[in-house]
Design an enzyme around this catalytic site. Structure first.
Site, PDB file in Angstrom:
ATOM      1  N   ASP A  23      44.834  60.434  43.249  1.00 50.05           N
ATOM      2  CA  ASP A  23      45.980  60.729  44.114  1.00 50.05           C
ATOM      3  C   ASP A  23      45.584  60.947  45.571  1.00 50.05           C
ATOM      4  O   ASP A  23      46.439  60.891  46.459  1.00 50.05           O
ATOM      5  CB  ASP A  23      46.714  61.978  43.614  1.00 50.05           C
ATOM      6  N   SER A  52      51.870  67.227  38.106  1.00 51.87           N
ATOM      7  CA  SER A  52      51.411  66.748  36.800  1.00 51.87           C
ATOM      8  C   SER A  52      51.630  67.800  35.719  1.00 51.87           C
ATOM      9  O   SER A  52      52.083  67.501  34.607  1.00 51.87           O
ATOM     10  CB  SER A  52      49.924  66.379  36.874  1.00 51.87           C
ATOM     11  N   ARG A  61      54.526  67.946  32.319  1.00 47.85           N
ATOM     12  CA  ARG A  61      54.061  68.254  30.966  1.00 47.85           C
ATOM     13  C   ARG A  61      54.703  69.535  30.440  1.00 47.85           C
ATOM     14  O   ARG A  61      55.074  69.615  29.263  1.00 47.85           O
ATOM     15  CB  ARG A  61      52.532  68.350  30.966  1.00 47.85           C
ATOM     16  N   SER A  77      42.989  56.704  32.472  1.00 44.99           N
ATOM     17  CA  SER A  77      44.366  57.055  32.798  1.00 44.99           C
ATOM     18  C   SER A  77      44.797  58.289  32.022  1.00 44.99           C
ATOM     19  O   SER A  77      44.942  58.248  30.789  1.00 44.99           O
ATOM     20  CB  SER A  77      45.322  55.898  32.471  1.00 44.99           C
TER      21      SER A  77
END
Length: 435
Positions: free
Chosen positions: A314, A32, A36, A174
């Site tokens: 996850d 993640s 980014r 989210s």
């Protein structure tokens, strides 16, 4: 990026073991954070040096995507990538994000702020995943977003530029939706605010600040002001969601002690540790060093609700496997969003558990798992979902009396190349490709 091994590329993997689980390791860089870091470095003025990027295919797709914006990407050696922004033009090709839901949704936010036309797509699994959750608010900001099912499915076509900041409250918790809007908000006129139903991981807020953006976090309310980013150096820590597989491997083994080092200790990424503690696990996460230590334990059932899910979104498949051997009945609810992951993750998790001999019932937004199972060797279809495949491999390494076969094993290369090699080293498991 790390080369793909023969086991990574195997369409199916055969696992047999049931020995002790011991050792220490470093897991790949946080996926993640990696997405980014790459996108913000592409938007930033000046060079950025990124260390420790996830070595999976998902992040490789994002790196390739930013090159189509005229951003220069250079392998600086020793696991470092140099990214020289800013974005110079609309993408000169279709942006293929493979299996990466984070990649396509966050890139859509970048494209919405760009004066030009962008086309984003992915593999057969990604093209089934819902995109309306980002398309609708990006349209509210002024971008033209279209695609199959009126913009709900990729390929997506985005005509960006001339955005207006908005205040938006997503119905679902989210981090991807929040992040897409914050990235778009950098190019908008006026402030952009996202009001979350439940707090989600704060990677984007933290990293935007590192790149010089003006961000304010007030509880569940996050605001970004328009402005340019400045290149900086980023060190990507280890991915906690990958460490969860080794935590459960240690817990399932008759004799287990595994140490995972240099993990990201930030908000919303180690909630699985708290869940396992509630289940009675002998587990410790040292936030100062990012070191996770787990020892085999006798587990008990737990109830997980909508408030828990954002922090373990996850890890649900591997936590469900832990619940399968725990004493009592575990109930998971409020997880309806899992039906729109790489697979219908509620259905695929339940199907996997049944193959291992676990009694489980699906609900609309979760499952009920009867604990106390003695895992048996299984044949599992991952449905192209890397987290189902890795969970099945961990369970197969702890299931005595035979061999487990995992179909769709090549999906694991999207996030954790050489997972099979780490499994063999830590558990003594025999793993081989199936033709």
């Amino acid at each position: 990026m790390t080369a793909v091994s023969p086991l990574d590329a195997a369409s199916s993997l055969r696992v047999s073991g049931a020995g002790p689980a011991r050792g220490s390791l470093h897991v790949p860089g946080d996926k993640s954070i990696s997405h980014r870091a790459v996108l913000m470095a592409a938007m930033a003025h000046g060079p950025s040096l990124i260390t420790g990027l996830s070595r999976g295919q998902d992040v490789t797709h994002t790196l390739r995507a930013i090159e189509h914006f005229g951003v220069v990407v250079t392998d600086a050696g020793d696991g470092r990538m140099r990214v020289e922004g800013p974005i110079r033009h609309e993408p000169d090709a279709v942006l293929d994000h493979g299996n990466a839901g984070t990649g396509i949704r966050l890139t859509a936010g970048v494209c919405a702020g760009l004066d030009g036309l962008s086309v984003l797509t992915g593999d057969q699994y990604l093209r089934r995943r819902p995109m309306e959750r980002i398309a609708a608010p990006l349209r509210m900001m002024g971008a033209a977003v279209d695609g199959r099912e009126r913009g709900n499915l990729a390929p997506l076509v985005i005509r960006g530029g001339s955005l207006q900041g908005i205040t938006y409250a997503p119905k679902e918790a989210s981090a991807q939706v929040k992040s897409a809007l914050l990235l778009a908000g950098l190019s908008a006129k006026g402030k952009t605010t996202v009001e979350e139903v439940h707090p989600t991981r704060r990677h984007t807020e933290e990293m935007l600040t590192e790149f010089g953006a003006r961000v304010n976090v007030d509880g569940r309310r996050v605001t970004v002001e328009p402005g340019e980013l400045a290149g900086t150096d980023i060190a990507v820590p280890g991915d906690p969601s990958q460490a969860a597989f080794w935590a459960v491997a240690a817990l399932l083994a008759d004799e287990g002690e595994i140490v995972v080092e240099d993990l990201y200790p930030g908000f919303g990424r180690s909630d699985f540790v708290g869940v396992l503690e509630r289940m009675g696990a002998d587990i410790d996460f040292d936030l100062s060093t990012g070191t996770l230590t787990v020892r085999s334990s006798r587990l008990r059932a737990v109830e997980l609700t909508a408030e828990d899910i954002p922090g373990i979104v996850d890890e649900v498949p591997v936590l469900a496997m832990a619940a399968a051997v725990a004493e009592g009945t575990t109930v998971i609810s409020g997880a309806g969003d899992l039906r729109a992951k790489e697979s219908d993750r509620i259905a695929s998790t339940a199907a996997m558990l049944r193959e291992f001999g676990v009694q489980v019932a699906e609900t609309a937004d979760g499952m009920v798992i009867e604990g106390g199972a003695r895992l048996r060797p299984a044949r599992v279809d991952s449905h192209g979902d890397h987290r189902i495949a890795m969970t099945a491999a961990v369970a197969g390494a702890c299931a005595a009396g035979g061999t487990t076969v995992i179909e769709g094993w090549d999906s694991v290369a999207t996030s954790y190349p050489r997972f099979a090699e780490d499994l063999m080293r830590l558990t003594g498991t025999a793993a081989e490709a199936v033709a």
